[in-house]
Design a protein around this motif. Sequence first.
Motif, short mmCIF file in Angstrom:
data_model
loop_
_atom_site.label_atom_id
_atom_site.label_comp_id
_atom_site.label_asym_id
_atom_site.label_seq_id
_atom_site.Cartn_x
_atom_site.Cartn_y
_atom_site.Cartn_z
N SER A 163 50.70 -3.96 62.09
CA SER A 163 50.91 -3.23 60.84
C SER A 163 51.53 -1.85 61.08
O SER A 163 51.77 -1.10 60.13
CB SER A 163 49.59 -3.07 60.09
OG SER A 163 48.70 -2.23 60.80
N ASP A 164 51.76 -1.52 62.36
CA ASP A 164 52.34 -0.23 62.75
C ASP A 164 51.53 0.94 62.19
O ASP A 164 52.08 1.88 61.61
CB ASP A 164 53.81 -0.13 62.31
CG ASP A 164 54.55 1.00 63.02
OD1 ASP A 164 54.09 1.43 64.09
OD2 ASP A 164 55.59 1.44 62.49
N ALA A 165 50.22 0.86 62.38
CA ALA A 165 49.33 1.92 61.89
C ALA A 165 49.55 3.20 62.67
O ALA A 165 49.78 3.17 63.88
CB ALA A 165 47.88 1.47 62.01
N ARG A 166 49.42 4.34 62.02
CA ARG A 166 49.67 5.63 62.68
C ARG A 166 48.44 6.14 63.43
O ARG A 166 48.49 7.21 64.03
CB ARG A 166 50.16 6.64 61.66
CG ARG A 166 51.48 6.23 61.03
CD ARG A 166 52.09 7.31 60.18
NE ARG A 166 52.62 8.41 60.99
CZ ARG A 166 53.32 9.42 60.49
NH1 ARG A 166 53.55 9.50 59.18
NH2 ARG A 166 53.77 10.37 61.29
N SER A 167 47.35 5.39 63.40
CA SER A 167 46.18 5.72 64.20
C SER A 167 45.56 4.43 64.73
O SER A 167 45.60 3.40 64.06
CB SER A 167 45.15 6.50 63.37
OG SER A 167 44.67 5.70 62.30
#
Length: 246
Positions: A163-167
Amino acid sequence: MEHGGKTVFGATLGILMLETEFPRIPGDIGNATTWPFPVQYRIVRGATPDKVVRGDAEAQLGAFIAAGRDLVAHGCDGIATNCGFLVPLQDRMADALGVPVASSSLMQVAPVQRMLPAGRKVGIVTISAASLSEEHLCAAGIAPQTPVAGTDAGREFTARILSDARSIDFALARADVVEAALRLQRECPELGAIVLECTNMVPYAADVRRATGLPVFSIYSYLLWFQAALMPRRFGPELDDGGPAA
Protein backbone atom coordinates in the motif's frame (compact mmCIF):
# COMPACT_ATOMS: atom_id res chain seq x y z
CA MET A 1 47.22 6.58 -20.65
CA GLU A 2 43.67 6.04 -19.35
CA HIS A 3 40.60 5.95 -21.61
CA GLY A 4 37.04 7.15 -21.03
CA GLY A 5 33.78 6.50 -22.82
CA LYS A 6 31.22 7.16 -20.12
CA THR A 7 30.17 9.97 -17.79
CA VAL A 8 30.26 8.47 -14.28
CA PHE A 9 33.08 6.17 -13.12
CA GLY A 10 33.25 3.91 -10.05
CA ALA A 11 29.49 3.33 -9.70
CA THR A 12 29.02 0.40 -12.05
CA LEU A 13 25.81 -1.03 -10.60
CA GLY A 14 22.54 0.71 -11.48
CA ILE A 15 19.35 -0.07 -9.55
CA LEU A 16 15.89 0.56 -10.99
CA MET A 17 13.49 1.54 -8.22
CA LEU A 18 9.72 1.35 -8.02
CA GLU A 19 8.08 4.68 -7.22
CA THR A 20 7.48 4.55 -3.45
CA GLU A 21 7.31 6.63 -0.28
CA PHE A 22 7.56 3.96 2.43
CA PRO A 23 10.62 4.19 4.73
CA ARG A 24 13.68 2.12 3.86
CA ILE A 25 16.00 1.10 6.69
CA PRO A 26 19.64 -0.02 6.23
CA GLY A 27 19.64 -3.39 4.51
CA ASP A 28 16.84 -2.38 2.17
CA ILE A 29 17.95 -2.19 -1.47
CA GLY A 30 16.73 1.41 -1.63
CA ASN A 31 18.86 2.60 1.30
CA ALA A 32 22.19 3.58 -0.24
CA THR A 33 24.06 2.86 3.02
CA THR A 34 23.24 -0.84 2.50
CA TRP A 35 25.92 -1.17 -0.16
CA PRO A 36 29.68 -1.40 0.46
CA PHE A 37 30.22 0.16 -2.98
CA PRO A 38 28.69 3.12 -4.85
CA VAL A 39 25.47 2.51 -6.77
CA GLN A 40 23.32 4.65 -9.05
CA TYR A 41 19.52 4.74 -8.76
CA ARG A 42 16.68 5.64 -11.12
CA ILE A 43 13.01 5.78 -10.13
CA VAL A 44 10.58 4.25 -12.63
CA ARG A 45 7.69 6.67 -12.39
CA GLY A 46 4.27 5.10 -12.11
CA ALA A 47 5.63 1.64 -11.23
CA THR A 48 4.20 1.19 -7.74
CA PRO A 49 4.57 -1.95 -5.59
CA ASP A 50 0.90 -2.87 -5.99
CA LYS A 51 0.99 -2.47 -9.79
CA VAL A 52 4.07 -4.65 -10.16
CA VAL A 53 3.26 -7.36 -7.57
CA ARG A 54 -0.51 -7.65 -7.90
CA GLY A 55 -0.98 -6.03 -11.30
CA ASP A 56 0.62 -6.42 -14.71
CA ALA A 57 4.38 -5.87 -14.65
CA GLU A 58 4.39 -6.22 -18.44
CA ALA A 59 2.74 -2.82 -18.70
CA GLN A 60 5.83 -1.26 -17.09
CA LEU A 61 8.40 -2.82 -19.46
CA GLY A 62 8.93 0.30 -21.58
CA ALA A 63 9.41 2.51 -18.54
CA PHE A 64 11.97 0.13 -17.02
CA ILE A 65 13.91 -0.06 -20.28
CA ALA A 66 13.95 3.74 -20.62
CA ALA A 67 15.21 4.20 -17.05
CA GLY A 68 17.73 1.41 -17.52
CA ARG A 69 19.11 3.02 -20.66
CA ASP A 70 19.60 6.25 -18.73
CA LEU A 71 21.63 4.37 -16.09
CA VAL A 72 23.75 2.74 -18.78
CA ALA A 73 24.31 6.14 -20.40
CA HIS A 74 25.52 7.42 -17.04
CA GLY A 75 28.17 4.75 -16.66
CA CYS A 76 26.45 1.61 -15.29
CA ASP A 77 27.80 -1.70 -16.56
CA GLY A 78 25.07 -3.83 -14.94
CA ILE A 79 21.43 -3.21 -13.98
CA ALA A 80 19.32 -4.58 -11.12
CA THR A 81 15.73 -3.95 -10.07
CA ASN A 82 14.20 -3.64 -6.63
CA CYS A 83 11.31 -6.07 -7.07
CA GLY A 84 11.49 -9.84 -7.41
CA PHE A 85 8.24 -9.87 -9.37
CA LEU A 86 9.96 -8.22 -12.35
CA VAL A 87 11.67 -11.49 -13.31
CA PRO A 88 9.37 -12.04 -16.36
CA LEU A 89 11.01 -8.93 -17.88
CA GLN A 90 14.55 -10.32 -17.44
CA ASP A 91 15.39 -11.40 -20.99
CA ARG A 92 13.80 -8.43 -22.74
CA MET A 93 15.49 -5.95 -20.43
CA ALA A 94 18.90 -7.56 -20.94
CA ASP A 95 18.43 -7.54 -24.72
CA ALA A 96 17.27 -3.92 -24.75
CA LEU A 97 19.94 -2.58 -22.38
CA GLY A 98 22.92 -4.46 -23.78
CA VAL A 99 24.44 -5.08 -20.33
CA PRO A 100 23.94 -7.83 -17.72
CA VAL A 101 20.64 -7.55 -15.83
CA ALA A 102 19.86 -8.98 -12.39
CA SER A 103 16.11 -8.51 -12.37
CA SER A 104 15.18 -10.57 -9.32
CA SER A 105 16.45 -12.34 -6.23
CA LEU A 106 14.52 -15.34 -7.58
CA MET A 107 17.30 -15.85 -10.13
CA GLN A 108 19.28 -17.45 -7.28
CA VAL A 109 16.81 -20.26 -6.59
CA ALA A 110 17.97 -22.71 -9.28
CA PRO A 111 21.72 -22.43 -8.52
CA VAL A 112 21.07 -22.64 -4.76
CA GLN A 113 19.13 -25.86 -5.34
CA ARG A 114 22.17 -27.27 -7.14
CA MET A 115 24.31 -26.52 -4.07
CA LEU A 116 22.17 -28.56 -1.68
CA PRO A 117 22.65 -32.19 -0.72
CA ALA A 118 20.35 -34.81 -2.21
CA GLY A 119 16.95 -34.77 -0.55
CA ARG A 120 17.12 -31.09 0.44
CA LYS A 121 15.08 -28.31 -1.14
CA VAL A 122 15.40 -24.58 -1.50
CA GLY A 123 12.30 -22.60 -0.55
CA ILE A 124 11.07 -19.07 -1.23
CA VAL A 125 9.73 -16.46 1.18
CA THR A 126 7.78 -13.86 -0.77
CA ILE A 127 5.80 -10.70 -0.11
CA SER A 128 2.79 -12.25 -1.87
CA ALA A 129 2.39 -16.01 -2.27
CA ALA A 130 -0.99 -15.30 -3.84
CA SER A 131 0.66 -13.35 -6.66
CA LEU A 132 3.78 -15.45 -7.22
CA SER A 133 2.69 -17.41 -10.27
CA GLU A 134 4.09 -20.26 -12.32
CA GLU A 135 5.03 -17.59 -14.88
CA HIS A 136 7.36 -15.94 -12.36
CA LEU A 137 8.91 -19.28 -11.39
CA CYS A 138 9.38 -20.34 -15.01
CA ALA A 139 11.00 -17.02 -15.93
CA ALA A 140 13.59 -17.59 -13.19
CA GLY A 141 14.16 -21.24 -14.10
CA ILE A 142 12.51 -22.46 -10.90
CA ALA A 143 10.77 -25.83 -10.61
CA PRO A 144 6.98 -25.40 -10.17
CA GLN A 145 6.95 -27.60 -7.06
CA THR A 146 9.41 -25.36 -5.19
CA PRO A 147 7.98 -24.63 -1.70
CA VAL A 148 6.78 -21.06 -1.14
CA ALA A 149 5.56 -19.13 1.91
CA GLY A 150 4.29 -15.57 1.88
CA THR A 151 3.90 -12.75 4.37
CA ASP A 152 0.43 -12.09 2.92
CA ALA A 153 -1.39 -12.98 6.14
CA GLY A 154 1.02 -11.06 8.38
CA ARG A 155 0.23 -7.97 10.39
CA GLU A 156 2.52 -5.41 8.78
CA PHE A 157 5.03 -6.29 6.07
CA THR A 158 2.89 -7.04 3.01
CA ALA A 159 0.07 -4.65 3.82
CA ARG A 160 2.27 -1.63 4.50
CA ILE A 161 4.68 -2.12 1.59
CA LEU A 162 2.13 -2.95 -1.09
CA SER A 163 0.00 0.00 0.00
CA ASP A 164 3.14 2.20 0.03
CA ALA A 165 2.44 3.39 3.56
CA ARG A 166 4.57 6.30 4.78
CA SER A 167 5.17 4.59 8.13
CA ILE A 168 6.07 0.99 9.01
CA ASP A 169 6.44 -0.80 12.33
CA PHE A 170 9.67 -2.60 11.52
CA ALA A 171 9.47 -4.88 14.55
CA LEU A 172 6.15 -6.22 13.27
CA ALA A 173 7.52 -6.42 9.73
CA ARG A 174 10.47 -8.44 11.02
CA ALA A 175 8.11 -10.81 12.85
CA ASP A 176 6.06 -11.33 9.67
CA VAL A 177 9.11 -12.36 7.66
CA VAL A 178 10.48 -14.68 10.36
CA GLU A 179 7.06 -16.28 10.90
CA ALA A 180 6.73 -16.95 7.15
CA ALA A 181 10.16 -18.59 7.09
CA LEU A 182 9.33 -20.77 10.09
CA ARG A 183 6.05 -21.79 8.48
CA LEU A 184 7.92 -22.72 5.32
CA GLN A 185 10.28 -24.86 7.39
CA ARG A 186 7.40 -26.60 9.20
CA GLU A 187 5.57 -27.33 5.96
CA CYS A 188 8.72 -28.55 4.20
CA PRO A 189 10.85 -30.62 6.62
CA GLU A 190 13.42 -31.23 3.86
CA LEU A 191 14.07 -27.50 3.50
CA GLY A 192 17.79 -26.83 3.07
CA ALA A 193 18.01 -23.13 2.19
CA ILE A 194 15.79 -20.05 1.83
CA VAL A 195 15.69 -17.37 -0.85
CA LEU A 196 14.01 -14.08 0.08
CA GLU A 197 12.12 -12.87 -2.98
CA CYS A 198 11.40 -9.38 -1.71
CA THR A 199 14.21 -6.83 -1.68
CA ASN A 200 12.70 -5.24 1.44
CA MET A 201 13.32 -8.45 3.43
CA VAL A 202 17.12 -8.09 3.53
CA PRO A 203 17.13 -6.34 6.97
CA TYR A 204 15.62 -9.52 8.42
CA ALA A 205 17.84 -12.12 6.70
CA ALA A 206 20.00 -12.61 9.80
CA ASP A 207 16.88 -13.12 11.92
CA VAL A 208 15.59 -15.73 9.47
CA ARG A 209 18.95 -17.50 9.56
CA ARG A 210 18.95 -17.52 13.36
CA ALA A 211 15.34 -18.73 13.60
CA THR A 212 15.62 -21.52 11.01
CA GLY A 213 19.30 -22.43 11.15
CA LEU A 214 19.37 -22.40 7.34
CA PRO A 215 21.39 -20.45 4.78
CA VAL A 216 19.47 -17.38 3.61
CA PHE A 217 19.95 -15.82 0.18
CA SER A 218 18.59 -12.39 -0.75
CA ILE A 219 18.98 -9.55 -3.24
CA TYR A 220 21.92 -8.45 -1.07
CA SER A 221 23.82 -11.71 -1.54
CA TYR A 222 22.91 -11.69 -5.25
CA LEU A 223 24.11 -8.15 -5.96
CA LEU A 224 27.34 -8.56 -3.98
CA TRP A 225 28.13 -11.44 -6.35
CA PHE A 226 26.95 -9.41 -9.36
CA GLN A 227 29.09 -6.39 -8.44
CA ALA A 228 32.13 -8.61 -7.88
CA ALA A 229 31.98 -9.40 -11.61
CA LEU A 230 31.25 -5.84 -12.74
CA MET A 231 34.31 -4.54 -10.85
CA PRO A 232 36.56 -7.42 -9.76
CA ARG A 233 38.92 -6.82 -6.90
CA ARG A 234 42.51 -6.23 -8.00
CA PHE A 235 45.12 -8.26 -6.12
CA GLY A 236 48.77 -7.34 -5.76
CA PRO A 237 51.65 -9.79 -6.24
CA GLU A 238 53.08 -9.49 -2.71
CA LEU A 239 52.85 -12.23 -0.06
CA ASP A 240 52.07 -10.29 3.13
CA ASP A 241 52.46 -13.40 5.31
CA GLY A 242 55.58 -14.71 3.59
CA GLY A 243 58.96 -15.26 5.24
CA PRO A 244 61.75 -12.70 5.44
CA ALA A 245 63.24 -11.56 2.15
CA ALA A 246 66.40 -13.46 1.21
